[in-house]
Enzyme design. Structure first.
Site, PDB file in Angstrom:
ATOM      1  N   TYR A  95       4.305 -14.484 -10.565  1.00  0.00           N
ATOM      2  CA  TYR A  95       3.160 -13.921  -9.844  1.00  0.00           C
ATOM      3  C   TYR A  95       1.918 -13.679 -10.696  1.00  0.00           C
ATOM      4  O   TYR A  95       0.877 -13.321 -10.166  1.00  0.00           O
ATOM      5  CB  TYR A  95       3.583 -12.624  -9.142  1.00  0.00           C
ATOM      6  CG  TYR A  95       4.526 -12.904  -7.993  1.00  0.00           C
ATOM      7  CD1 TYR A  95       4.044 -13.330  -6.767  1.00  0.00           C
ATOM      8  CD2 TYR A  95       5.896 -12.768  -8.154  1.00  0.00           C
ATOM      9  CE1 TYR A  95       4.900 -13.605  -5.725  1.00  0.00           C
ATOM     10  CE2 TYR A  95       6.773 -13.044  -7.109  1.00  0.00           C
ATOM     11  CZ  TYR A  95       6.274 -13.469  -5.898  1.00  0.00           C
ATOM     12  OH  TYR A  95       7.112 -13.753  -4.861  1.00  0.00           O
TER      13      TYR A  95
ATOM     14  N   PHE B  23      11.962  -2.761  -2.627  1.00  0.00           N
ATOM     15  CA  PHE B  23      11.445  -3.064  -1.280  1.00  0.00           C
ATOM     16  C   PHE B  23      11.265  -4.561  -1.133  1.00  0.00           C
ATOM     17  O   PHE B  23      11.350  -5.301  -2.096  1.00  0.00           O
ATOM     18  CB  PHE B  23      10.139  -2.324  -1.007  1.00  0.00           C
ATOM     19  CG  PHE B  23       9.029  -2.551  -1.998  1.00  0.00           C
ATOM     20  CD1 PHE B  23       8.215  -3.683  -1.902  1.00  0.00           C
ATOM     21  CD2 PHE B  23       8.792  -1.660  -3.042  1.00  0.00           C
ATOM     22  CE1 PHE B  23       7.181  -3.910  -2.804  1.00  0.00           C
ATOM     23  CE2 PHE B  23       7.760  -1.883  -3.953  1.00  0.00           C
ATOM     24  CZ  PHE B  23       6.967  -3.015  -3.827  1.00  0.00           C
TER      25      PHE B  23
END
Length: 404
Positions: free
Chosen positions: A123, A404
């Site tokens: 990322y 998450f």
């Protein structure tokens, strides 16, 4: 090969979304969590890439708040369930997902985004910087504390799930608002992220709840029988305490449970207090890994959302290849109460850095001086690097206690 297209999903496409997500992670066990994750699925916040009519890539996000230095709450897009279906990779699918998702956040004025990266090299090219670290701790049963550790003598009691959830849902928000990196929670996120999330796998038992008047611990047991007797493992899902004394009481409870061989916590902070409470610090098996990756969606809004440790007036020359609206020179001015104003300027830059480096320092997890030593931040005006690094500093390491 069909024409690729990207759009947000419809509510009736949850099944297809989940199938792509599970396939991308090569995890058949995820299917048992299909219903639990449904409560956290918002089709308007979930992007999909289609090859013709086939859904081949997905990226979701949760609209939450994160505690940033101050401490103050700040809106955050918690990016989750990002994956590309096997057989469709290396075609620009992930780049298309990241582009549409970040454009949508920019349009919605969401200042920052955060995610966990399955592979650490993915990322950075989309502007995410490593913002927090986390510790994987293993403590042996009965590990003694220093005599100076003050333990709240009020009892820790185990409650059943229904009773405990009422207590923990009431106690978590007050503590989360004081801890940099902690997230807000909805009813759906309690289920998906804490109670029935990834910690539910790996042969662990059902969650158990140890409740103290000023905190609680959620843990899962894993049975382990040896020729010498039981050496069960306790896996801590989270430990929340409003006072140091309650924190010590909860740890003492977990470490002293009968039949237990070790207590493990995979989401501890790098400066977790229990590390300094032990008589023998070598008793802890500790690994430090990357935690949250952060993205400043809008540099000016993000930098003004947090508070600063000291006054500074500096021009940051920021590069951002993926979100060009962030590129350029920004003047950051902080005042005595820690608040800041950020404006575009034509003045010469004092510090030059990429948006990934700014994200890494945003929560206080990395220092600008440290990044400069590795060549990632360049000082053009002597003295500005140290002053700015000190302004970004925090008293405690940032930490996110949940996946998450």
């Amino acid at each position: 090969m069909g024409q690729l297209s990207t759009r947000t999903l419809r509510s009736d496409e949850y099944g297809a979304f989940f199938d792509v997500f599970a396939a991308a992670f090569l995890d058949d066990a995820l299917d048992t969590a299909r219903d639990a994750y449904r409560g956290a699925f918002d089709p308007e916040l979930t992007h999909g890439v289609f090859d013709g009519d086939e859904l081949i890539g997905v990226a979701g996000r949760l609209e939450l708040e994160i505690t940033v230095p101050g401490p103050v709450p700040c809106p955050v897009a918690a990016v989750t369930a990002v994956g590309v279906k096997p057989g469709h990779r290396r075609r620009g699918v992930l780049t298309a997902l990241m582009r549409d998702q970040l454009d949508a956040m920019h349009d919605d004025s969401t200042p920052i985004a955060a995610l966990y990266s399955s592979e650490a090299g993915i990322y950075g090219r989309f502007g995410y910087g490593l913002a927090t670290l986390e510790s994987h701790l293993v403590l042996p049963r009965g590990a003694p504390f220093l005599s100076t550790v003050e333990i709240d003598d009020r009892p820790v009691r185990e409650l059943d799930r229904e009773q405990a959830l009422e207590v923990v849902r009431a106690r978590y928000p007050a503590v989360a608002r004081t801890r940099t990196g902690w997230l807000s929670r909805t009813d759906g996120s309690w289920q998906a992220r804490v109670l029935d999330g990834p910690n539910a796998r790996g042969g662990l038992g059902a969650p158990r709840f140890a409740v103290h008047p000023d905190g609680y611990a959620i843990y899962r047991p894993k049975q382990e029988w040896t020729d010498r007797g039981p050496e069960h493992q306790l896996d801590v899902a989270e430990l929340v305490a409003a006072t140091p004394q309650a924190y010590a009481a909860l740890w003492r409870y977990l470490l002293d449970l009968d039949l237990v061989g070790s207590v493990r916590w995979r989401k501890a902070a790098v400066d977790e207090p229990v590390l300094d409470m032990l008589v023998d610090p070598r008793a802890v098996d500790r690994r430090v890994l990357d935690g949250l990756w952060l993205r400043l969606v809008d540099v000016d809004r993000a930098l003004m959302s947090r508070r600063y440790a000291s006054s500074v007036d500096v021009v940051l020359e920021v590069t951002d290849r993926f979100c060009p609206w962030n590129a350029g020179r920004w003047r950051l001015r902080t005042d005595g109460d820690g608040s800041a104003t950020v404006t575009r300027t034509q003045h010469a830059g004092h510090l030059a850095l990429d948006v990934t480096d700014l994200a890494a320092a945003f929560l206080g997890g990395s220092t600008l001086t440290g990044l400069a030593r590795s060549g990632r931040v360049v000082e053009h005006e002597p003295g500005t690097l140290l002053a700015t690094s000190r302004a970004f500093a925090t008293d405690c390491a940032p930490h996110c206690p949940e996946p998450f």
